[in-house]
Design a protein around this motif. Structure first.
Motif, PDB file in Angstrom:
ATOM      1  N   SER A  23       0.830  -1.207   0.000  1.00 38.91           N
ATOM      2  CA  SER A  23       0.000   0.000   0.000  1.00 38.91           C
ATOM      3  C   SER A  23       0.867   1.261   0.000  1.00 38.91           C
ATOM      4  O   SER A  23       0.492   2.267  -0.622  1.00 38.91           O
TER       5      SER A  23
ATOM      6  N   THR B 189       1.928   1.686  -3.562  1.00 34.34           N
ATOM      7  CA  THR B 189       0.777   2.091  -4.375  1.00 34.34           C
ATOM      8  C   THR B 189       0.408   3.543  -4.137  1.00 34.34           C
ATOM      9  O   THR B 189       0.153   4.290  -5.089  1.00 34.34           O
ATOM     10  N   PHE B 190       0.397   3.966  -2.881  1.00 35.29           N
ATOM     11  CA  PHE B 190       0.075   5.361  -2.581  1.00 35.29           C
ATOM     12  C   PHE B 190       1.137   6.308  -3.119  1.00 35.29           C
ATOM     13  O   PHE B 190       0.827   7.409  -3.574  1.00 35.29           O
ATOM     14  N   SER B 191       2.387   5.874  -3.107  1.00 34.77           N
ATOM     15  CA  SER B 191       3.449   6.716  -3.663  1.00 34.77           C
ATOM     16  C   SER B 191       3.303   6.859  -5.163  1.00 34.77           C
ATOM     17  O   SER B 191       3.467   7.962  -5.709  1.00 34.77           O
TER      18      SER B 191
ATOM     19  N   CYS C  61       7.632  11.702  -3.872  1.00 33.55           N
ATOM     20  CA  CYS C  61       6.931  10.455  -4.208  1.00 33.55           C
ATOM     21  C   CYS C  61       7.913   9.397  -4.702  1.00 33.55           C
ATOM     22  O   CYS C  61       7.789   8.218  -4.344  1.00 33.55           O
TER      23      CYS C  61
END
Length: 98
Positions: A10, A13-15, A32
């Motif tokens: 996660s 994925t969020f990055s 990021c």
């Protein structure tokens, strides 16, 4: 899937979502990218410790070295674009205008 693996997936994925959707400033894109590298570095380090493979312990160090080179290049680009254009907006870095 264990909660530890889920947290690493996660985080990556969020990055990547942050890189895809918040591309207005160069510093946010660099942050990021750094969080993506960090979310890959920690599981690689833990995997080599858990499996006790001495030949694989060098890979996280190499990845950390490449991440430091990427950060230095990104910060150099940030300083150069800020000095040239006065801001760090990514729309100023269009290569087709050169």
């Amino acid at each position: 899937m264990s909660p530890l693996h889920f947290s690493f997936y996660s985080a990556f994925t969020f990055s990547s979502l942050g890189l895809a959707f918040h591309r207005t400033h160069l510093i946010s894109a660099l942050l990021c990218l750094e969080s993506m590298m960090l979310s890959m570095f920690i599981p690689l380090s833990m995997w080599s410790i858990e499996n006790q493979t001495p030949s694989f312990t060098l890979v996280p160090i190499l990845m950390l070295a490449f991440s430091a080179c990427e950060a230095a290049t990104g910060l150099a680009m940030l300083v150069a674009s800020t000095r040239t254009y006065g801001s760090d907006h990514l729309h100023n870095l269009n290569l087709l205008q050169c």
